[in-house]
Design a protein around this motif. Structure first.
Motif, short mmCIF file in Angstrom:
data_model
loop_
_atom_site.label_atom_id
_atom_site.label_comp_id
_atom_site.label_asym_id
_atom_site.label_seq_id
_atom_site.Cartn_x
_atom_site.Cartn_y
_atom_site.Cartn_z
N GLY A 88 1.79 0.57 -5.66
CA GLY A 88 1.87 -0.18 -6.91
C GLY A 88 3.21 -0.09 -7.61
N TRP B 277 0.83 -1.20 0.00
CA TRP B 277 0.00 0.00 0.00
C TRP B 277 0.86 1.25 0.00
CZ3 TRP B 277 -0.22 4.06 3.46
CH2 TRP B 277 -1.27 4.96 3.27
N ARG C 295 -2.91 -0.50 -11.54
CA ARG C 295 -1.90 -0.95 -10.58
C ARG C 295 -2.43 -2.02 -9.64
NH1 ARG C 295 -1.26 4.26 -6.52
NH2 ARG C 295 -3.35 4.20 -5.62
N HIS C 296 -3.74 -2.02 -9.33
CA HIS C 296 -4.27 -3.01 -8.39
C HIS C 296 -4.38 -4.39 -9.03
CE1 HIS C 296 -7.80 -1.24 -10.45
NE2 HIS C 296 -8.27 -2.47 -10.43
N ASN C 297 -4.16 -4.49 -10.35
CA ASN C 297 -4.19 -5.79 -11.03
C ASN C 297 -2.80 -6.32 -11.37
OD1 ASN C 297 -6.97 -6.13 -11.01
ND2 ASN C 297 -7.25 -5.01 -12.93
#
Length: 214
Positions: A135, A131, A150-152
């Motif tokens: 990312g 966090w 970025r969360h993938n």
């Protein structure tokens, strides 16, 4: 200027941390340069400048509530120095890796995929540090697939590692402190070279960082 720059490059491994503390101000300058001279249309330039103006009006308004100019300046510089950690995250993913000059593709072994693996690395993180990195710890995957949110990126990483293993392509993923060590080693190596070789400012890693190159 080259003599002055060469002198700075000799100590870039020492200057790295102080520079990161004020690096955000350089990004402000780069933002204005981009908005004024590198935007594709006049309407976009106006939107970019409006966004920058809004930020500085809001930030100045917030600082105006400080009880004195000294406190306002202290908050300004301390907040930007703390934000410098984000700049360190970007640097450690690149500065320790190879730097391409001139022709990029010289053989079949220097295709797009291998070039990204040669010029960047991932930082190993847990839930909280991931966090904090925002990312940026999945820098290899970001370079390979820049349009993936970025969360993938974490879901793409196993496929990239599997492909690297299959084709015997080096995949570098290290911890935070190891990435710092590798960066310092790389900066010092160039600094030592500058004492005996002609290295000018535009070839140094700090210069690349100033101008968001790489």
């Amino acid at each position: 200027f080259d003599m002055f720059a060469r002198h700075l490059v000799r100590y870039q491994h020492i200057l790295f941390w102080p520079v990161m503390g004020v690096a955000r101000f350089n990004l402000y300058a780069q933002s204005f340069i981009f908005a004024l001279f590198k935007t594709a249309s006049k309407s976009r330039m106006q939107r970019e400048m409006a966004g920058l103006a809004f930020f500085w009006c809001w930030f100045s308004f917030m600082l105006s509530y400080c009880s004195s100019i000294k406190i306002a300046l202290a908050i300004l510089f301390l907040s930007h120095a703390f934000a410098g950690v984000l700049h360190v995250q970007i640097c450690v993913s690149h500065f320790a890796m190879e730097l391409y000059r001139g022709a990029i593709y010289n053989s079949d072994k220097e295709d797009f995929f291998r070039r990204q693996l040669n010029t960047t690395m991932d930082i190993q993180t847990n839930f909280w540090t991931h966090w904090f990195h925002g990312g940026l710890d999945y820098q290899i995957e970001h370079h390979l697939f820049p349009r993936i949110p970025r969360h993938n990126l974490e879901y793409v990483k196993p496929f990239v590692q599997e492909l690297c293993t299959k084709h015997n392509v080096p995949y570098l993923s290290v911890g935070w402190f190891e990435s710092i060590r590798l960066t310092m080693v790389s900066l010092r190596k160039v600094a030592e070279q500058s004492k005996s070789e002609k290295i000018v400012a535009k070839e140094s890693m700090l210069w690349h960082g100033f101008n968001a190159i790489g």
